[in-house]
Design an enzyme around this catalytic site. Structure first.
Site, PDB file in Angstrom:
ATOM      1  N   ARG A 237       0.856  -1.186   0.000  1.00  0.00           N
ATOM      2  CA  ARG A 237       0.000   0.000   0.000  1.00  0.00           C
ATOM      3  C   ARG A 237       0.897   1.242   0.000  1.00  0.00           C
ATOM      4  NH1 ARG A 237      -3.574  -2.505  -1.683  1.00  0.00           N
ATOM      5  NH2 ARG A 237      -5.609  -2.952  -0.779  1.00  0.00           N
ATOM      6  N   ASP A 261       4.018  -0.064  -7.208  1.00  0.00           N
ATOM      7  CA  ASP A 261       2.710  -0.356  -7.809  1.00  0.00           C
ATOM      8  C   ASP A 261       1.629   0.431  -7.091  1.00  0.00           C
ATOM      9  OD1 ASP A 261       1.045  -1.892  -9.657  1.00  0.00           O
ATOM     10  OD2 ASP A 261       0.254  -2.880  -7.862  1.00  0.00           O
ATOM     11  N   GLU A 266      -2.571   7.848  -4.441  1.00  0.00           N
ATOM     12  CA  GLU A 266      -2.887   7.275  -5.755  1.00  0.00           C
ATOM     13  C   GLU A 266      -4.339   7.440  -6.167  1.00  0.00           C
ATOM     14  OE1 GLU A 266      -1.878   3.108  -4.773  1.00  0.00           O
ATOM     15  OE2 GLU A 266      -3.959   2.596  -5.202  1.00  0.00           O
ATOM     16  N   HIS A 298      -1.197   0.309  -9.721  1.00  0.00           N
ATOM     17  CA  HIS A 298      -1.931  -0.644  -8.884  1.00  0.00           C
ATOM     18  C   HIS A 298      -2.481  -1.795  -9.746  1.00  0.00           C
ATOM     19  CE1 HIS A 298      -3.998  -0.886  -4.729  1.00  0.00           C
ATOM     20  NE2 HIS A 298      -3.910  -2.095  -5.242  1.00  0.00           N
TER      21      HIS A 298
HETATM   22  P1  NAD Z   1      -1.769 -11.316   4.425  1.00  0.00           P
HETATM   23  O1  NAD Z   1      -2.753 -10.815   5.411  1.00  0.00           O
HETATM   24  O2  NAD Z   1      -1.825 -12.735   3.987  1.00  0.00           O
HETATM   25  O3  NAD Z   1      -0.281 -11.064   4.996  1.00  0.00           O
HETATM   26  C1  NAD Z   1       0.139  -9.893   5.617  1.00  0.00           C
HETATM   27  C2  NAD Z   1       1.316 -10.250   6.509  1.00  0.00           C
HETATM   28  O4  NAD Z   1       1.841  -9.034   7.027  1.00  0.00           O
HETATM   29  C3  NAD Z   1       0.919 -11.131   7.714  1.00  0.00           C
HETATM   30  O5  NAD Z   1       1.772 -12.249   7.790  1.00  0.00           O
HETATM   31  C4  NAD Z   1       1.106 -10.203   8.890  1.00  0.00           C
HETATM   32  O6  NAD Z   1       1.515 -10.882  10.065  1.00  0.00           O
HETATM   33  C5  NAD Z   1       2.195  -9.278   8.375  1.00  0.00           C
HETATM   34  N1  NAD Z   1       2.312  -8.032   9.116  1.00  0.00           N
HETATM   35  C6  NAD Z   1       1.368  -7.367   9.832  1.00  0.00           C
HETATM   36  N2  NAD Z   1       1.920  -6.286  10.402  1.00  0.00           N
HETATM   37  C7  NAD Z   1       3.217  -6.255  10.020  1.00  0.00           C
HETATM   38  C8  NAD Z   1       4.305  -5.385  10.282  1.00  0.00           C
HETATM   39  N3  NAD Z   1       4.163  -4.315  11.090  1.00  0.00           N
HETATM   40  N4  NAD Z   1       5.498  -5.661   9.728  1.00  0.00           N
HETATM   41  C9  NAD Z   1       5.668  -6.759   8.943  1.00  0.00           C
HETATM   42  N5  NAD Z   1       4.681  -7.619   8.666  1.00  0.00           N
HETATM   43  C10 NAD Z   1       3.471  -7.361   9.183  1.00  0.00           C
HETATM   44  O7  NAD Z   1      -1.845 -10.330   3.191  1.00  0.00           O
HETATM   45  P2  NAD Z   1      -1.385 -10.591   1.687  1.00  0.00           P
HETATM   46  O8  NAD Z   1      -2.497 -11.220   0.938  1.00  0.00           O
HETATM   47  O9  NAD Z   1      -0.046 -11.225   1.683  1.00  0.00           O
HETATM   48  O10 NAD Z   1      -1.289  -9.081   1.172  1.00  0.00           O
HETATM   49  C11 NAD Z   1      -0.356  -8.167   1.703  1.00  0.00           C
HETATM   50  C12 NAD Z   1      -0.737  -6.761   1.302  1.00  0.00           C
HETATM   51  O11 NAD Z   1      -0.595  -6.622  -0.103  1.00  0.00           O
HETATM   52  C13 NAD Z   1      -2.232  -6.415   1.558  1.00  0.00           C
HETATM   53  O12 NAD Z   1      -2.421  -5.923   2.867  1.00  0.00           O
HETATM   54  C14 NAD Z   1      -2.533  -5.375   0.521  1.00  0.00           C
HETATM   55  O13 NAD Z   1      -2.350  -4.098   1.090  1.00  0.00           O
HETATM   56  C15 NAD Z   1      -1.466  -5.600  -0.548  1.00  0.00           C
HETATM   57  N6  NAD Z   1      -2.050  -6.014  -1.831  1.00  0.00           N
HETATM   58  C16 NAD Z   1      -1.730  -5.317  -2.948  1.00  0.00           C
HETATM   59  C17 NAD Z   1      -2.249  -5.697  -4.169  1.00  0.00           C
HETATM   60  C18 NAD Z   1      -1.883  -4.966  -5.440  1.00  0.00           C
HETATM   61  O14 NAD Z   1      -2.534  -5.159  -6.474  1.00  0.00           O
HETATM   62  N7  NAD Z   1      -0.855  -4.126  -5.442  1.00  0.00           N
HETATM   63  C19 NAD Z   1      -3.107  -6.790  -4.252  1.00  0.00           C
HETATM   64  C20 NAD Z   1      -3.395  -7.502  -3.089  1.00  0.00           C
HETATM   65  C21 NAD Z   1      -2.861  -7.107  -1.887  1.00  0.00           C
END
Ligand code: NAD
Length: 349
Positions: A237, A261, A266, A298
């Site tokens: 994000r 991305d 944004e 994105h």
């Molecule tokens: P997820 O919930 O499976 O994993 C997130 C991980 O981050 C978890 O293991 C959690 O413990 C960890 N976490 C929480 N707080 C943290 C911190 N302070 N420091 C380090 N790690 C921490 O989520 P995911 O499916 O792997 O997605 C991750 C992120 O990717 C989403 O939150 C979303 O914002 C982003 N995303 C972006 C797109 C895109 O198109 N660019 C698409 C999907 C998701």
């Protein structure tokens, strides 16, 4: 039986294609709006039972009132992230469901795409050869083999990325407040403190959610600890990074490459065509001037498989709600605490 009426905001042609296809199974009455949901457009929900929202639709306190008044009972997010919804303001009034996983591969693979393009300057080579310029000066890259990749957040996406980067024979280190030691051992990476990600990595990639704790996680202080010339990738994000601090680090050479991305501000620009308009965001405009910055709009999630899964899960979430059953993908600000009733009743409230 009365058809469920779904108001669908910020609809793009690809949304309409994939949701119409998935809706053959559900048979909802879907009305697609180009508009994003915000206080000015919320009156459009009159007469509907549910809203379907994406990342730039904003549910603030002043949107919740009109949603409730107009009979909306569920907010079906067609995204994994939910930082655009004030969960506290909707709690007890409207149920919220999301799509927790649709294709971690899509995002992880795009992340690697950014790494490879930045490293080997493929995006620049494309334009050169199109212009019959076959000179390779300035396109020098580095072997990823043997370098250290630091992953912040080893959830669904971070784990897939770790596996792919191990395939490049990189040394992979990771930070997550909830580490999964078994998965790390099986995949061949190790958990380290956050500081070590900063000091030891040649490439750093962000995959944690945006929360109060992670807002501007990458600020001037964090950047100052990183190796000179490090590559920073953000497909998480935008607000994980303080963009002004990133620009200063790009100017000083601390950051050697940035692949983004997502961007802090944004919402006004991403997903829209500004090619014949003026970009008035000076920070974004400055970022776009760096020849070692690669920005995508994105699109990391944007694969056929992901869109099909998103449509299917989103419409399935709505079906679960209206059938009165367990809501597997419901979220609330109390989730995980005893105030959230989901464990006992199948719904958050
Ligand atoms: P997820 O919930 O499976 O994993 C997130 C991980 O981050 C978890 O293991 C959690 O413990 C960890 N976490 C929480 N707080 C943290 C911190 N302070 N420091 C380090 N790690 C921490 O989520 P995911 O499916 O792997 O997605 C991750 C992120 O990717 C989403 O939150 C979303 O914002 C982003 N995303 C972006 C797109 C895109 O198109 N660019 C698409 C999907 C998701």
């Amino acid at each position: 039986m009365k058809k469920i009426k779904l108001s669908f905001f910020d609809a793009k042609p690809y949304d309409i294609e994939f949701f119409n296809r998935a809706n053959r199974k559900f048979g909802y009455d879907i009305k697609y709006f180009n508009n994003r949901l915000n206080p000015d457009t919320v009156s459009l929900v009159k007469g509907f039972d549910a809203v379907c929202l994406f990342v730039n639709d904003i549910v603030t306190k002043n949107v919740v009132g009109p949603l409730v008044k107009n009979g909306i009972r569920i907010i079906a997010l067609r995204s994994a992230g939910y930082n655009n919804v004030d969960l506290k303001a909707v709690f007890g009034k409207i149920h919220v469901a999301r799509v927790p996983a649709y294709s971690p591969y899509a995002v992880a693979e795009h992340t690697v795409g950014l790494m490879l393009s930045l490293n080997r300057k493929i995006h620049k080579a494309y334009y050169r050869t199109r212009d019959s310029n076959f000179n390779i000066n300035g396109l020098l890259g580095f072997d990823m083999n043997g370098k250290t990749a630091g992953i912040i957040g080893t959830g669904k996406i971070g784990r897939v990325l770790a596996k792919i980067l191990k395939g490049f024979c990189m040394k992979v280190i990771a930070y997550d407040p909830f580490p999964d030691a078994d998965y790390a051992a099986r995949t061949g990476f190790s958990y380290v403190p956050l500081e070590k990600i900063y000091t030891d990595s040649d490439i750093i990639s962000l995959h944690c959610p945006l929360t109060q704790e992670t807002f501007h996680l990458i600020d001037g202080k964090a950047l100052s600890k990183m190796k000179k010339g490090v590559m920073l990738i953000n497909t998480g994000r935008g607000r994980l990074i303080n963009t002004r601090a990133l620009i200063a680090a790009l100017k000083s050479g601390r950051i050697g490459y940035a692949g983004l991305d997502v961007y802090e501000e944004e919402s006004e620009y991403f997903f829209e065509d500004f090619s014949s308009k003026i970009v008035s965001d000076d920070v974004l405009a400055r970022l776009l001037t760096f020849n070692n910055v690669l920005i995508t709009s994105h699109q990391a999630f944007f694969t056929v498989e992901a869109l099909a899964n998103i449509a299917d899960t989103t419409l399935g979430n709505i079906a679960e709600f209206f059938c009165g059953g367990q809501m597997e993908n419901e979220i609330c600000y109390q989730c995980g605490r005893k105030e959230c009733a989901r464990e006992k009743t199948g719904k958050c409230f």
